[in-house]
Design an enzyme around this catalytic site. Structure first.
Site, PDB file in Angstrom:
ATOM      1  N   TRP A  29      91.048  54.355  11.133  1.00  0.00           N
ATOM      2  CA  TRP A  29      91.193  55.751  11.572  1.00  0.00           C
ATOM      3  C   TRP A  29      92.577  56.227  11.186  1.00  0.00           C
ATOM      4  O   TRP A  29      93.551  55.477  11.352  1.00  0.00           O
ATOM      5  CB  TRP A  29      91.011  55.802  13.096  1.00  0.00           C
ATOM      6  CG  TRP A  29      91.268  57.128  13.719  1.00  0.00           C
ATOM      7  CD1 TRP A  29      90.347  58.067  14.056  1.00  0.00           C
ATOM      8  CD2 TRP A  29      92.545  57.673  14.110  1.00  0.00           C
ATOM      9  NE1 TRP A  29      90.958  59.161  14.616  1.00  0.00           N
ATOM     10  CE2 TRP A  29      92.316  58.938  14.649  1.00  0.00           C
ATOM     11  CE3 TRP A  29      93.868  57.216  14.030  1.00  0.00           C
ATOM     12  CZ2 TRP A  29      93.340  59.758  15.123  1.00  0.00           C
ATOM     13  CZ3 TRP A  29      94.892  58.025  14.486  1.00  0.00           C
ATOM     14  CH2 TRP A  29      94.621  59.281  15.029  1.00  0.00           C
ATOM     15  N   THR A  96      89.904  50.357  13.063  1.00  0.00           N
ATOM     16  CA  THR A  96      88.610  50.883  13.497  1.00  0.00           C
ATOM     17  C   THR A  96      87.482  50.338  12.631  1.00  0.00           C
ATOM     18  O   THR A  96      86.376  50.077  13.117  1.00  0.00           O
ATOM     19  CB  THR A  96      88.612  52.418  13.431  1.00  0.00           C
ATOM     20  OG1 THR A  96      89.623  52.922  14.320  1.00  0.00           O
ATOM     21  CG2 THR A  96      87.272  52.998  13.825  1.00  0.00           C
ATOM     22  N   ALA A 120      93.659  43.343  11.537  1.00  0.00           N
ATOM     23  CA  ALA A 120      94.297  44.198  12.548  1.00  0.00           C
ATOM     24  C   ALA A 120      93.256  45.059  13.255  1.00  0.00           C
ATOM     25  O   ALA A 120      93.437  46.255  13.450  1.00  0.00           O
ATOM     26  CB  ALA A 120      95.369  45.078  11.896  1.00  0.00           C
ATOM     27  N   ASP A 225     102.085  44.013  15.368  1.00  0.00           N
ATOM     28  CA  ASP A 225     101.203  45.178  15.287  1.00  0.00           C
ATOM     29  C   ASP A 225     101.490  46.085  16.477  1.00  0.00           C
ATOM     30  O   ASP A 225     101.252  45.721  17.622  1.00  0.00           O
ATOM     31  CB  ASP A 225      99.745  44.718  15.297  1.00  0.00           C
ATOM     32  CG  ASP A 225      98.765  45.825  14.946  1.00  0.00           C
ATOM     33  OD1 ASP A 225      98.999  46.980  15.342  1.00  0.00           O
ATOM     34  OD2 ASP A 225      97.762  45.520  14.284  1.00  0.00           O
TER      35      ASP A 225
END
Length: 274
Positions: A29, A96, A120, A225
């Site tokens: 996203w 996403t 991730a 992250d």
């Protein structure tokens, strides 16, 4: 441009290059298939068939006002794989897109799937709940929606210029072209899709999906992250998977497929060939 139509008549744009075993990339996203350019060129050069699509409401796909949830994302991906009649495919999802891959495999089965990689990725669940005390408070995601609604263009500059690529860390030199490429991809998509997508990626619980998957899955996550915090994502997903392996990257940011492409590509290649 090559597109397919979903059952609700949404047009999904996709790229399909080369021959050989297919690798299907699902983007994060609010980006597009273009975020995989480095990976697609690399694996194309290694003799693979590489495919990436723009999620509904993103990039060059229809800016529909509805269907911005994981069920539709997974079903759209299933429509694409069926249209292309993919077999023995490796699915790679970032952020996403990792949730999309997990939900697709759990919802549509493994008959077309050989392996998967989650980079991730948002599973098992991002938002904090009683069952997920390590998650992020819902107020954080409400804040993202507020920033998007107030000034999407500014928000889409600040995110890549800061935490997405770790450019806010001391000693890290920001790449201006990378920032603007992120901004370009984000602004191509629809505000409604991106607004609703924040709920989709943060509040979807993938726990049961992960438990059903039996194909080999490589879980790749950086321990720095700042978008999908490491402790409540990668390690938990790897434990829930029947055949999952966790690879942790010290100091890597959320956008590591871009900033650390050489390492990510090399490790993906080794996993696919294993």
């Amino acid at each position: 441009m090559p597109t397919i139509a979903t059952k609700d008549s949404t047009e999904i744009f996709y790229k399909d290059w080369g021959w050989g075993q297919p690798i299907v990339f699902s983007h994060g996203w609010p980006l597009s298939a273009d975020d995989w350019d480095t990976q697609m060129l690399f694996f194309l050069g290694k003799g693979f068939r590489v495919i990436a699509h723009d999620r509904r409401g993103h990039g060059r796909s229809s800016q529909t006002d509805g269907g911005h949830d994981m069920d539709h994302y997974a079903d759209d991906l299933a429509t694409l794989t069926a249209h292309l009649d993919l077999k023995d495919a490796v699915h790679v999802g970032h952020s996403t897109g990792g949730g999309e891959v997990v939900h697709y495999i759990a919802r549509h089965g493994e008959s077309r799937v050989a392996k998967a990689a989650l980079i991730a990725a948002v599973p098992p669940l991002m938002v904090k709940t009683e069952a997920n005390p390590g998650g992020l408070p819902k107020e954080i995601f409400d804040g993202l929606q507020a920033q998007l609604a107030a000034n999407r263009s500014q928000f889409y500059y600040d995110l890549p210029a800061g935490p997405f690529y770790g450019y806010n860390r001391p000693g890290v030199k920001a790449s201006v072209p990378v920032i603007w490429n992120w901004w370009r991809q984000g602004m191509m998509g629809g505000a409604k899709a991106h607004y609703d997508g924040i709920v989709a990626f943060s509040q979807t619980d993938f726990t049961e999906d992960l438990k059903t998957i039996s194909v080999p899955v490589l879980v790749m996550h950086g321990d720095d992250d700042q978008i999908v915090p490491y402790a409540d994502s990668g390690p938990l997903s790897a434990k829930l998977l029947k055949n999952g392996v966790l690879k942790t990257y010290k100091g890597f940011p959320h956008g590591m497929p871009t900033t650390e492409a050489d390492t990510i590509n090399s490790d993906l290649l080794a996993f696919i060939k294993s």
